[in-house]
Design a protein around this motif. Sequence first.
Motif, PDB file in Angstrom:
ATOM      1  N   LEU A 282       0.742  -1.473   0.321  1.00 44.66           N
ATOM      2  CA  LEU A 282       0.089  -0.162   0.112  1.00 44.66           C
ATOM      3  C   LEU A 282       1.133   1.153  -0.133  1.00 44.66           C
ATOM      4  O   LEU A 282       0.709   2.459  -0.686  1.00 44.66           O
ATOM      5  CB  LEU A 282      -0.740   0.088   0.703  1.00 44.66           C
ATOM      6  N   GLY A 283       1.950   1.045   0.818  1.00 39.12           N
ATOM      7  CA  GLY A 283       2.977   2.476   1.000  1.00 39.12           C
ATOM      8  C   GLY A 283       3.687   2.481  -0.536  1.00 39.12           C
ATOM      9  O   GLY A 283       3.402   3.637  -0.539  1.00 39.12           O
ATOM     10  N   ILE A 284       4.046   1.537  -1.274  1.00 38.78           N
ATOM     11  CA  ILE A 284       4.580   2.017  -2.679  1.00 38.78           C
ATOM     12  C   ILE A 284       3.673   2.298  -3.923  1.00 38.78           C
ATOM     13  O   ILE A 284       3.735   3.223  -4.136  1.00 38.78           O
ATOM     14  CB  ILE A 284       5.444   0.615  -2.895  1.00 38.78           C
TER      15      ILE A 284
ATOM     16  N   SER B 230       8.292   8.073 -11.036  1.00 36.90           N
ATOM     17  CA  SER B 230       7.881   7.698  -9.659  1.00 36.90           C
ATOM     18  C   SER B 230       8.001   6.338  -9.560  1.00 36.90           C
ATOM     19  O   SER B 230       9.055   5.476  -8.980  1.00 36.90           O
ATOM     20  CB  SER B 230       7.012   7.809  -9.153  1.00 36.90           C
ATOM     21  N   LEU B 231       7.766   5.533 -10.771  1.00 38.33           N
ATOM     22  CA  LEU B 231       8.055   4.234 -10.857  1.00 38.33           C
ATOM     23  C   LEU B 231       9.089   3.243 -10.449  1.00 38.33           C
ATOM     24  O   LEU B 231       9.870   2.437 -10.360  1.00 38.33           O
ATOM     25  CB  LEU B 231       6.755   3.052 -11.543  1.00 38.33           C
ATOM     26  N   SER B 232       9.921   3.884 -11.226  1.00 40.05           N
ATOM     27  CA  SER B 232      11.379   3.709 -11.587  1.00 40.05           C
ATOM     28  C   SER B 232      12.414   3.680 -10.746  1.00 40.05           C
ATOM     29  O   SER B 232      13.098   3.209 -10.422  1.00 40.05           O
ATOM     30  CB  SER B 232      12.115   4.148 -13.255  1.00 40.05           C
ATOM     31  N   MET B 233      11.865   4.980  -9.588  1.00 39.49           N
ATOM     32  CA  MET B 233      12.875   5.444  -8.761  1.00 39.49           C
ATOM     33  C   MET B 233      11.925   3.897  -7.857  1.00 39.49           C
ATOM     34  O   MET B 233      13.062   3.764  -6.885  1.00 39.49           O
ATOM     35  CB  MET B 233      12.279   6.834  -8.265  1.00 39.49           C
ATOM     36  N   ALA B 234      10.699   4.227  -7.277  1.00 44.62           N
ATOM     37  CA  ALA B 234      10.495   3.210  -6.083  1.00 44.62           C
ATOM     38  C   ALA B 234      11.167   1.506  -6.496  1.00 44.62           C
ATOM     39  O   ALA B 234      11.748   0.618  -6.196  1.00 44.62           O
ATOM     40  CB  ALA B 234       9.318   3.274  -6.398  1.00 44.62           C
ATOM     41  N   ALA B 235      10.936   1.162  -8.219  1.00 44.97           N
ATOM     42  CA  ALA B 235      11.746   0.191  -8.290  1.00 44.97           C
ATOM     43  C   ALA B 235      13.621   0.543  -7.601  1.00 44.97           C
ATOM     44  O   ALA B 235      13.738  -0.728  -6.922  1.00 44.97           O
ATOM     45  CB  ALA B 235      11.399  -0.051  -9.346  1.00 44.97           C
ATOM     46  N   LEU B 236      14.269   1.916  -8.329  1.00 45.34           N
ATOM     47  CA  LEU B 236      14.872   1.110  -7.886  1.00 45.34           C
ATOM     48  C   LEU B 236      15.133   1.184  -6.374  1.00 45.34           C
ATOM     49  O   LEU B 236      16.564   0.723  -6.187  1.00 45.34           O
ATOM     50  CB  LEU B 236      16.328   2.252  -8.833  1.00 45.34           C
TER      51      LEU B 236
ATOM     52  N   LEU C 191      12.118   6.401  -4.329  1.00 46.73           N
ATOM     53  CA  LEU C 191      13.298   5.963  -4.057  1.00 46.73           C
ATOM     54  C   LEU C 191      13.417   5.533  -2.441  1.00 46.73           C
ATOM     55  O   LEU C 191      13.485   4.707  -2.198  1.00 46.73           O
ATOM     56  CB  LEU C 191      14.166   6.496  -4.116  1.00 46.73           C
ATOM     57  N   VAL C 192      13.455   6.910  -1.776  1.00 45.42           N
ATOM     58  CA  VAL C 192      13.835   6.116  -0.145  1.00 45.42           C
ATOM     59  C   VAL C 192      12.316   5.563   0.595  1.00 45.42           C
ATOM     60  O   VAL C 192      12.940   4.629   1.165  1.00 45.42           O
ATOM     61  CB  VAL C 192      13.832   7.858   0.393  1.00 45.42           C
ATOM     62  N   LEU C 193      11.650   5.826  -0.375  1.00 47.84           N
ATOM     63  CA  LEU C 193      10.167   5.181   0.625  1.00 47.84           C
ATOM     64  C   LEU C 193      10.328   3.435  -0.011  1.00 47.84           C
ATOM     65  O   LEU C 193       9.437   3.065   1.535  1.00 47.84           O
ATOM     66  CB  LEU C 193       8.798   5.556   0.126  1.00 47.84           C
TER      67      LEU C 193
END
Lengths: 326, 537
Positions: B153-155, B169-175, B436-438
């Motif tokens: 949920l957070g992601i 945003s998505l690519s940063m979250a994946a990274l 990314l940090v999250l």
Amino acid sequence: MPLSRTARALAACAALGLLTACGSEESPSGSAAEYPTEEIRLLVPYGAGGPTDLAARAFGASLEEQLGQTVVVENLPGGSGALATQELLAADPDGHTLSLATAGTLVVTPLANEVGYTKDDVTPIGVLTEVPSVLAVGADSPYATVEDLVAAAEEQPGTLNVGTPGASTPQAIELQRLADEYDVEVTAVPFNGNAEMTTALLGGNVDAVLINASSDVTTNIDAGQFQPLAVSSAERLSWLPDTPTLAESGFPELTLSGSTFGLIGPGDLPEEIVTELEDALRTAAEDPAVVEQVGEEYVPAEFQGAAEFQELLDRTQEVYEPILGG
Amino acid sequence: MSTWSGIGQGFSVALDPTNLLYVFLGVLIGTVIGVLPGLGPTATIALLLPITYSVEPVTAVILLAGIYYGSMYGGTITSVLLRLPGEAASVVTTFDGYQMAKQGRAGPALGIAAVGSFIGGIVSVVGLVLLAPPLADLAVSFGPPEFVALTVLGILLVTYLGTGSALKSLSMAALGLLLSTAGLDPITGTARFTFGEVSLFNGLDFVAVAMGLFGVGEILHSLERTEKVQAVTAKIKGIWPTRTDFRDSAGAIGRGSLLGFVIGVLPGGGGVVSSLASYAMEKRRAKDPSRFGKGAIEGVAGPETANNASSTSAFIPLLTLGIPANVVLALIFGALLVQGITPGPQLIEQEPEIFWGVIASMFIGNLMLLALNIPMVGIFVQMLRVRAGILAAFALLVTMAGVFSVNNNVFDMWIVLGFGVIGWLMKKTGFEPGPLVLAFVLGPILERAFRQSMLLSGGSFDIFVTRPLSGGLFALMAVIIIVSAVTSRRRKAVFGRVDPADVDEPAPDADRQVTAEGSPGADSTTDTPPTSTPGER
């Protein structure tokens, strides 16, 4: 200030009937008498604030008082203990750099990963504290004894979930041995330390935990939240006299899941320095102030010196090597 | 009855002159380090931990708690004025706060943040008094499947927020998720992506990564636009928000208080997640969401209220269960352990002066902060008048010292510098470090919880839907995805921006979000489609 420190040290010596030990310092013989000549770095492979750090600081303060040199506690967490151990091994073996260590940092870490040292590269000095493990279930668990738990595990192998404080912890390895050596199969679920395991047990997400009996766990036992089924030590614990050991419960080999925190120096630490530090540790372990700070449950009733600590490391290596080394 | 006597006892502890001094010191230090970019509550508390060993346990916690919630106030100032989050939880405030400052409304932005923080803090303290025991019962029933649901949920939330491009945003979250896998495997203990470097066994240090991306990255970036920064600092007037401002933000503050309170209680929750969630909620509720990111006062009021509320309610799991909800609370937990006090179910009974004393000190501290912030914001801002170069050098020095102090490890300083450069490059190319940090923080929790769930269920994915809490959370996520897919399609129709590419693929945004949710682990890819399909039919 230095005067009162000396006075206190003398008083402590006198009280403990160690006048001979004190007296010997006055007749210099070789390098040991000159040691320590500068401040002593005491490395701790864990972060500031934990129970291990507390033990290091309590013993460090006592060593400082006895040896007359400042003891600086340095926290070097990371690398499963390898960072602090590597730092220790890079120092001169003159007794001015020491480190806290466990069978985990000296045996498990080198077996599991390439860290460039083994337990044979260090000089054990003595044991500071021992934190046993407890096999515990929640307050409303259907299992009242180890036998109940084992019976359930044997009936349906692998369905019983037992929490451990992490991967490659003594507790996790002990559950592996329970399966390998005694054919009792449970699913070991690694958590991130005691706090997570406690929630998992209280929330009913695991059936049991094999957990370090640090003060948070004893609090939960006292509160009735945890029911201890067995303890990992070879003998029963003085503060849990009614709880059997794993050994008595039919698993005589399973005595290694506790954590023993000892003092080590770099390899080739001169004999005299080891002896002097060993004596200082013995005195510290008998000092009521140190015992109170560390918690009397965790200071071994009988002091274990260099030989005993070495023996523990050797035995752990022997048992763990076939499990982790392959 | 015992609550009232407890509160009475608490105030008698908190009003003790020594403790009163430490509350003041705590909130003042908190505000200052909140203002100074790069140095957040984590590093400061880590730096001050040794000092607390010499004072009474209750005094130590009062000081550290003051720093924590004080920094939530202080972090706003730089977010609004410099678009430079003073600490991580104020990242969201940069979206609208800085835009307000550019429109000459820096004063009201800071004012509403202080008022909101005060209200959020007080609501949360009251909640802490009333709800600590029942909430602890709820939190303890959260098992691994619930943690999987919460982290997914957070992601999902962070990509859903999508301040910039959703793809970015998505690519940063994946990274972030990828970076979080470095270190020892949490279940088997095998080393992953460590390249033989012992310092990497425990993974990249979170503090170092966050300080690098947010702190050093921002410092480097801010050096490039010195003049613009100065221009905004120059005009601050009319701190007290207008009646219209209050009317506009009242709802956001109310919702932010409750949302922040709830998120703070959840293990793994905290300032960052609560402010992100509040921003998302306000943006969703707004009649005209396009105002967000362009200086909407609700976008400042809601998140600032929520992060302060969460920094207070985060004490609930610590003080009732002995479980720190986030890294700052973990440090406070450590401070108590060193003092020989183990927070746990018995704390309220055995050490009532700690529980009630800290609660009472929070009332006093929040009052002090309101008094400090409304009239004195100008003085704190003066700290930023220092030439950007000097401030940057000082901030860099403090950042490096702070990160070193956490683990005494030189390697972490290199990580800060490395991620500082990455953060600066990301800024320049329009990638946000937030996702990314999250994802980096949530990644290990997600992985561990997912694999624990698999161990518990014997490899069956049913565990995620058959348990009411996690099943409910996954259903909620399915609803979010469907609603956002439908609204984005409708929005496209309204704006008439349907081009041939979109006709072939009707809801590209929705697809992205499904993938966003599915990427962290196989769990959601197997779960979500079955739950969401009936809704779509």
